[in-house]
Design an enzyme around this catalytic site. Sequence first.
Site, PDB file in Angstrom:
ATOM      1  CG  LEU A   1       7.943   1.878   3.394  1.00  0.00           C
ATOM      2  CD1 LEU A   1       9.423   2.303   3.552  1.00  0.00           C
ATOM      3  CD2 LEU A   1       7.232   2.092   2.258  1.00  0.00           C
TER       4      LEU A   1
ATOM      5  CG  PHE B   1       3.354 -12.154   3.894  1.00  0.00           C
ATOM      6  CD1 PHE B   1       2.449 -13.258   3.518  1.00  0.00           C
ATOM      7  CD2 PHE B   1       3.329 -11.199   4.282  1.00  0.00           C
ATOM      8  CE1 PHE B   1       1.544 -13.391   4.380  1.00  0.00           C
ATOM      9  CE2 PHE B   1       2.663 -12.187   5.977  1.00  0.00           C
ATOM     10  CZ  PHE B   1       1.708 -12.748   5.474  1.00  0.00           C
TER      11      PHE B   1
ATOM     12  CE  LYS C   1      12.945 -16.837  10.733  1.00  0.00           C
ATOM     13  NZ  LYS C   1      13.261 -18.646  10.093  1.00  0.00           N
TER      14      LYS C   1
ATOM     15  CG  PHE D   1      -1.659   1.313   1.574  1.00  0.00           C
ATOM     16  CD1 PHE D   1      -1.592   2.156   0.459  1.00  0.00           C
ATOM     17  CD2 PHE D   1      -1.173   1.049   3.019  1.00  0.00           C
ATOM     18  CE1 PHE D   1      -2.270   3.303   1.098  1.00  0.00           C
ATOM     19  CE2 PHE D   1      -2.167   2.316   3.361  1.00  0.00           C
ATOM     20  CZ  PHE D   1      -2.454   3.146   2.547  1.00  0.00           C
TER      21      PHE D   1
ATOM     22  CE1 TYR E   1       4.168  -3.767  11.765  1.00  0.00           C
ATOM     23  CE2 TYR E   1       2.999  -2.387  13.121  1.00  0.00           C
ATOM     24  CZ  TYR E   1       3.682  -2.933  12.376  1.00  0.00           C
ATOM     25  OH  TYR E   1       3.745  -1.996  10.966  1.00  0.00           O
TER      26      TYR E   1
ATOM     27  CE  LYS F   1      30.491  -1.787   8.275  1.00  0.00           C
ATOM     28  NZ  LYS F   1      30.604  -3.475   8.589  1.00  0.00           N
TER      29      LYS F   1
ATOM     30  CG  ASP G   1       6.940  -6.293  -2.162  1.00  0.00           C
ATOM     31  OD1 ASP G   1       6.140  -7.454  -1.021  1.00  0.00           O
ATOM     32  OD2 ASP G   1       6.321  -5.193  -1.621  1.00  0.00           O
ATOM     33  CG  ASN G   2       7.929 -11.407   0.949  1.00  0.00           C
ATOM     34  OD1 ASN G   2       7.202 -10.621   0.314  1.00  0.00           O
ATOM     35  ND2 ASN G   2       8.208 -12.689   1.705  1.00  0.00           N
TER      36      ASN G   2
ATOM     37  CB  VAL H   1      13.842  -7.696   3.477  1.00  0.00           C
ATOM     38  CG1 VAL H   1      13.514  -6.449   2.477  1.00  0.00           C
ATOM     39  CG2 VAL H   1      12.794  -8.099   4.476  1.00  0.00           C
TER      40      VAL H   1
HETATM   41  P1  NAD Z   1       1.674  -3.576   3.126  1.00  0.00           P
HETATM   42  O1  NAD Z   1       1.637  -4.743   3.648  1.00  0.00           O
HETATM   43  O2  NAD Z   1       0.753  -2.751   2.327  1.00  0.00           O
HETATM   44  O3  NAD Z   1       3.254  -3.371   2.436  1.00  0.00           O
HETATM   45  C1  NAD Z   1       4.198  -3.846   2.833  1.00  0.00           C
HETATM   46  C2  NAD Z   1       5.011  -4.517   1.622  1.00  0.00           C
HETATM   47  O4  NAD Z   1       5.536  -5.418   2.060  1.00  0.00           O
HETATM   48  C3  NAD Z   1       4.321  -5.605   0.755  1.00  0.00           C
HETATM   49  O5  NAD Z   1       3.981  -5.357   0.011  1.00  0.00           O
HETATM   50  C4  NAD Z   1       4.487  -6.982   0.708  1.00  0.00           C
HETATM   51  O6  NAD Z   1       4.486  -8.222   0.509  1.00  0.00           O
HETATM   52  C5  NAD Z   1       5.760  -6.682   1.542  1.00  0.00           C
HETATM   53  N1  NAD Z   1       6.603  -7.398   2.422  1.00  0.00           N
HETATM   54  C6  NAD Z   1       6.534  -8.140   3.577  1.00  0.00           C
HETATM   55  N2  NAD Z   1       7.262  -9.100   4.482  1.00  0.00           N
HETATM   56  C7  NAD Z   1       8.141  -9.056   3.666  1.00  0.00           C
HETATM   57  C8  NAD Z   1       9.532  -9.243   3.378  1.00  0.00           C
HETATM   58  N3  NAD Z   1      10.340 -10.451   4.544  1.00  0.00           N
HETATM   59  N4  NAD Z   1      10.432  -9.267   1.987  1.00  0.00           N
HETATM   60  C9  NAD Z   1       9.981  -9.109   0.934  1.00  0.00           C
HETATM   61  N5  NAD Z   1       8.824  -8.176   1.109  1.00  0.00           N
HETATM   62  C10 NAD Z   1       8.289  -7.940   2.068  1.00  0.00           C
HETATM   63  O7  NAD Z   1       1.935  -2.405   4.420  1.00  0.00           O
HETATM   64  P2  NAD Z   1       1.794  -0.841   3.871  1.00  0.00           P
HETATM   65  O8  NAD Z   1       0.485   0.264   4.907  1.00  0.00           O
HETATM   66  O9  NAD Z   1       2.000  -0.317   3.172  1.00  0.00           O
HETATM   67  O10 NAD Z   1       3.177  -0.978   4.918  1.00  0.00           O
HETATM   68  C11 NAD Z   1       4.072  -0.113   4.724  1.00  0.00           C
HETATM   69  C12 NAD Z   1       4.824  -0.032   6.287  1.00  0.00           C
HETATM   70  O11 NAD Z   1       4.595   0.893   6.707  1.00  0.00           O
HETATM   71  C13 NAD Z   1       5.082  -1.453   6.787  1.00  0.00           C
HETATM   72  O12 NAD Z   1       6.667  -1.486   7.813  1.00  0.00           O
HETATM   73  C14 NAD Z   1       4.543  -0.543   7.941  1.00  0.00           C
HETATM   74  O13 NAD Z   1       5.011  -1.800   9.167  1.00  0.00           O
HETATM   75  C15 NAD Z   1       5.115   0.849   7.947  1.00  0.00           C
HETATM   76  N6  NAD Z   1       3.730   1.158   8.706  1.00  0.00           N
HETATM   77  C16 NAD Z   1       2.932   1.048   8.179  1.00  0.00           C
HETATM   78  C17 NAD Z   1       1.431   1.846   8.885  1.00  0.00           C
HETATM   79  C18 NAD Z   1      -0.005   1.637   8.451  1.00  0.00           C
HETATM   80  O14 NAD Z   1      -1.054   2.450   9.032  1.00  0.00           O
HETATM   81  N7  NAD Z   1       0.053   1.445   6.970  1.00  0.00           N
HETATM   82  C19 NAD Z   1       1.395   2.684  10.383  1.00  0.00           C
HETATM   83  C20 NAD Z   1       2.575   1.652  10.956  1.00  0.00           C
HETATM   84  C21 NAD Z   1       4.091   2.124   9.951  1.00  0.00           C
END
Ligand code: NAD
Length: 310
Positions: free
Chosen positions: A71, A34, A89, A11, A143, A103, A31-32, A57
């Site tokens: 992200l 997931f 992880k 997102f 988390y 780095k 991106d994986n 990642v």
């Molecule tokens: P999302 O779930 O839509 O996006 C996360 C993305 O990371 C996905 O595309 C997923 O496939 C990818 N991903 C997950 N595990 C992975 C891995 N092991 N290797 C590679 N890719 C991986 O969530 P989002 O709302 O877009 O959030 C993005 C980031 O912002 C996240 O780190 C989340 O913790 C942080 N965040 C979001 C919010 C929010 O309200 N949307 C709030 C706080 C923090």
Amino acid sequence: MRVLVTGGAGFLGSHLCDRLLEEGNEVICLDNLFTGRKQNIAHLFNNPFFEFVRHDVIDPFKIEVDQIYNLACPASPPQYQFNPIKTTKTSVMGAINCLGLAKRVKARIFQASTSEVYGDPLEHPQREDYRGHVNPIGFRACYDEGKRCAETLFFDYHRQNGVDIRIVRIFNTYGPRMLADDGRVVSNFIVQALKGADITMYGDGEQTRSFCFYTDLIEGFLRLMNQDEITGPVNIGNPGEFSMKELADLILKITGSKSKIVYQPLPADDPTQRKPDISLAKEKLGWEPKVPLEEGLKETIGYFKSELGL
Ligand code: NAD
Ligand code: UDP
């Protein structure tokens, strides 16, 4: 610049890729898939300045870049609790791999941290110097603690290796490209309202959250990343605070839905209140949110209508 965005098919990540390309950067999205989707970035596949790499990642990767936005991590509670060990992880090993890369290539690196580092906060609103109230062994810990450890790693790489870091603490953000079934409150309530299904209110609905529209958030990301004064952590969120009841009422009003609210048990460790103090972002980044909740919800509802074919 050449910029790596991990989690770039999700997102927020996909909107960040769009914005970075608009600003004239070359973007590599890793991106994986997931919780991300190719649909979120499909419109970029013909752009010669965009590349998609399907990779996890938690495994190391080598790439030459100028900036890294990390992200990658599922953000919705049902999704990050689906495989909690993997979530930890992803945050911890993902941070180590990204920081090691930063780095080696001397790239500036940005971490998407979260208001969840404050846990179920005892201070309100939350300032960056509040150390939080997290249950380290609860269902949300994978988390919350994963993100806390990632912040620790960022600061240790910064102090020990001189890595150039930026950390943002994101408060609940919403908008187009959220998944209809991701289980987060905004997507759940909108989809339920549009389908005429019951609105699933967890607990008494008096718990509060502060909702930021994605355009405001992405603007905050770029301002933090492209200044030289502070590393963060910086809260980026909309200080407007709403109870889940107020959110449901607003969504019912905008959609004109006749859905009724049904009450279900509150998930364990669900924070009772959350609201960012954004003085630091205002002072150092000249940032504050511009999109009021009702306006952002209207756009998000429009998106879900077309997603659901309504
Ligand atoms: P999302 O779930 O839509 O996006 C996360 C993305 O990371 C996905 O595309 C997923 O496939 C990818 N991903 C997950 N595990 C992975 C891995 N092991 N290797 C590679 N890719 C991986 O969530 P989002 O709302 O877009 O959030 C993005 C980031 O912002 C996240 O780190 C989340 O913790 C942080 N965040 C979001 C919010 C929010 O309200 N949307 C709030 C706080 C923090
Ligand atoms: N929530 C709810 N009904 C739902 C989904 C969520 O009442 O269908 C509540 C949830 O218990 C929490 C709030 O809405 O109090 C925000 O939940 P979300 O999962 O969106 O984000 P987080 O709890 O991580 O802030």
